[in-house]
Motif scaffolding. Structure first.
Motif, PDB file in Angstrom:
ATOM      1  N   ASP A  26     -92.024   6.515   6.090  1.00 23.91           N
ATOM      2  CA  ASP A  26     -92.843   6.849   7.259  1.00 23.91           C
ATOM      3  C   ASP A  26     -93.274   5.593   8.008  1.00 23.91           C
ATOM      4  O   ASP A  26     -93.353   5.585   9.238  1.00 23.91           O
ATOM      5  CB  ASP A  26     -94.077   7.649   6.825  1.00 23.91           C
ATOM      6  CG  ASP A  26     -93.717   9.078   6.434  1.00 23.91           C
ATOM      7  OD1 ASP A  26     -92.562   9.473   6.664  1.00 23.91           O
ATOM      8  OD2 ASP A  26     -94.585   9.776   5.890  1.00 23.91           O
ATOM      9  N   ASN A  51    -100.388   7.409  12.491  1.00 25.94           N
ATOM     10  CA  ASN A  51    -101.119   8.596  12.950  1.00 25.94           C
ATOM     11  C   ASN A  51    -100.641   9.054  14.324  1.00 25.94           C
ATOM     12  O   ASN A  51    -100.541  10.264  14.593  1.00 25.94           O
ATOM     13  CB  ASN A  51    -102.620   8.310  12.979  1.00 25.94           C
ATOM     14  CG  ASN A  51    -103.214   8.175  11.595  1.00 25.94           C
ATOM     15  OD1 ASN A  51    -102.660   8.698  10.620  1.00 25.94           O
ATOM     16  ND2 ASN A  51    -104.340   7.481  11.482  1.00 25.94           N
ATOM     17  N   TYR A  54     -97.430  10.912  13.761  1.00 28.51           N
ATOM     18  CA  TYR A  54     -97.658  12.236  13.190  1.00 28.51           C
ATOM     19  C   TYR A  54     -98.187  13.206  14.246  1.00 28.51           C
ATOM     20  O   TYR A  54     -97.711  14.341  14.360  1.00 28.51           O
ATOM     21  CB  TYR A  54     -98.635  12.159  12.014  1.00 28.51           C
ATOM     22  CG  TYR A  54     -97.965  11.893  10.686  1.00 28.51           C
ATOM     23  CD1 TYR A  54     -97.041  12.787  10.163  1.00 28.51           C
ATOM     24  CD2 TYR A  54     -98.264  10.748   9.947  1.00 28.51           C
ATOM     25  CE1 TYR A  54     -96.416  12.551   8.942  1.00 28.51           C
ATOM     26  CE2 TYR A  54     -97.638  10.493   8.730  1.00 28.51           C
ATOM     27  CZ  TYR A  54     -96.732  11.397   8.233  1.00 28.51           C
ATOM     28  OH  TYR A  54     -96.107  11.164   7.038  1.00 28.51           O
ATOM     29  N   TYR A  59     -91.877  12.393  13.643  1.00 22.54           N
ATOM     30  CA  TYR A  59     -91.076  12.526  12.427  1.00 22.54           C
ATOM     31  C   TYR A  59     -90.250  13.804  12.416  1.00 22.54           C
ATOM     32  O   TYR A  59     -89.221  13.868  11.735  1.00 22.54           O
ATOM     33  CB  TYR A  59     -91.988  12.466  11.201  1.00 22.54           C
ATOM     34  CG  TYR A  59     -92.676  11.136  11.039  1.00 22.54           C
ATOM     35  CD1 TYR A  59     -91.985  10.017  10.594  1.00 22.54           C
ATOM     36  CD2 TYR A  59     -94.025  10.978  11.360  1.00 22.54           C
ATOM     37  CE1 TYR A  59     -92.608   8.784  10.461  1.00 22.54           C
ATOM     38  CE2 TYR A  59     -94.664   9.751  11.233  1.00 22.54           C
ATOM     39  CZ  TYR A  59     -93.949   8.658  10.783  1.00 22.54           C
ATOM     40  OH  TYR A  59     -94.557   7.442  10.662  1.00 22.54           O
TER      41      TYR A  59
END
Length: 322
Positions: A26, A51, A54, A59
């Protein structure tokens, strides 16, 4: 099935290898400071970036980006800041829905424009009116577009109309069925604008703009590009020289697929040919030559034993050779 497996295998391998190389985790990036104070903030900045990814669905969208890039050779990722400045949205856009500047060729930064096309229900446009200042589109453009679409319903029969809720949601309004789902064409690029609005003789200059059209008829958005550049990036897995479109692994299986298509078509042709019998008839034993018809439930009028007057033969089926 064999052709599909032979084609899918290299594409799946390419997708897996690309994911492992480009996005091994990530946090596929690093933030390194120079000053001591900067180094103390490295971890916090990496967490902030993660963050943002996300919240912007990066992703999820990157998987579609890599998969289409592996299969077809090119895919696009649109990066937009939210109107309320609450984050960044990452949106995968298929190469089938985008139009690029052919003069930009392989140098994306030199492209004059990029067009993104997508479909929306007309309710999306109506809801944007109720968002007010949070909408991407000016309210006067939204209301003018809806008014024009409603006006097109005049004189049409009931079966050609669709019913949608009005802007305030208190009543129904009728629009042509063709406008129940609309196509939005979003243009990002350079537009010639007059240097002086009151005097066209002073010439024009290219200005980065964003323009959105509904069904290529009504202007939904016309404003200066807030990013000053095209907010999208292309992914080319196997670059093609002097071209923005790359080579996908699906291209490698084109010969195999064409071979399988030819074999299947040959099989159908063979089955079709062998399903027709050849009729051999003794004309001396036919009562009425005009009665000879080769179709289901046809009646042949013959003199004497039919088996002695007519014979049907059938070719062997060539499908076994395949």
């Amino acid at each position: 099935a064999l052709a599909d497996a032979a084609i899918r295998r290299p594409m799946e391998t390419a997708f897996a290898n690309l994911s492992a190389m480009i996005f091994p985790s990530d946090r596929f990036y690093e933030v390194r400071g120079v000053e001591s104070r900067d180094r103390e903030l490295e971890g916090n900045l990496e967490t902030l970036i993660q963050n943002l990814f996300y919240r912007g669905r990066f992703y999820d969208e990157k998987d579609f980006l890599l998969e289409e890039g592996s299969d077809l050779g090119t895919s696009f990722l649109k990066i937009l800041a939210r109107k309320d400045k609450a984050g960044i949205d990452f949106v995968w856009r298929s190469c089938f829905d985008c139009l690029v500047d052919p003069q930009g060729r392989h140098k994306w930064e030199q492209s004059r424009y990029w067009i993104d096309q997508y479909k929306k229900d007309i309710s999306y446009v109506i809801e944007e009116i109720n968002r007010g200042s949070d909408s991407l589109y000016p309210n006067d453009f939204l209301r003018a577009s809806i008014a024009s679409i409603v006006g097109k319903a005049a004189g049409l029969k009931e079966e050609a109309l669709a019913v949608v809720r009005s802007i305030d949601g208190t009543e129904d309004m009728r629009i042509p069925k063709d406008y129940k789902t609309v196509t939005l064409n979003e243009f990002w690029g350079l537009v010639p604008m007059p240097i002086d609005q009151s005097d066209d003789k002073k010439g024009y200059r290219l200005k980065p703009m964003v323009v959105t059209l509904i069904n290529k008829e009504f202007i939904l958005r016309w404003e200066v590009n807030p990013y000053q550049v095209i907010p999208a990036l292309p992914l080319r897995v196997k670059p093609r020289k002097y071209d923005v479109y790359g080579k996908g692994y699906l291209l490698n299986g084109r010969g195999t697929q064409e071979l399988m298509n030819s074999m299947i078509n040959l099989g159908f042709d063979s089955a079709k040919v062998t399903s027709f019998d050849i009729a051999m008839v003794d004309q001396n034993k036919i009562a009425d030559p005009a009665s000879i018809q080769y179709k289901p439930l046809a009646v042949w009028l013959l003199k004497g034993d039919p088996r002695a007057a007519a014979l049907l033969t059938r070719h062997s089926n060539g499908q076994s050779a395949l």
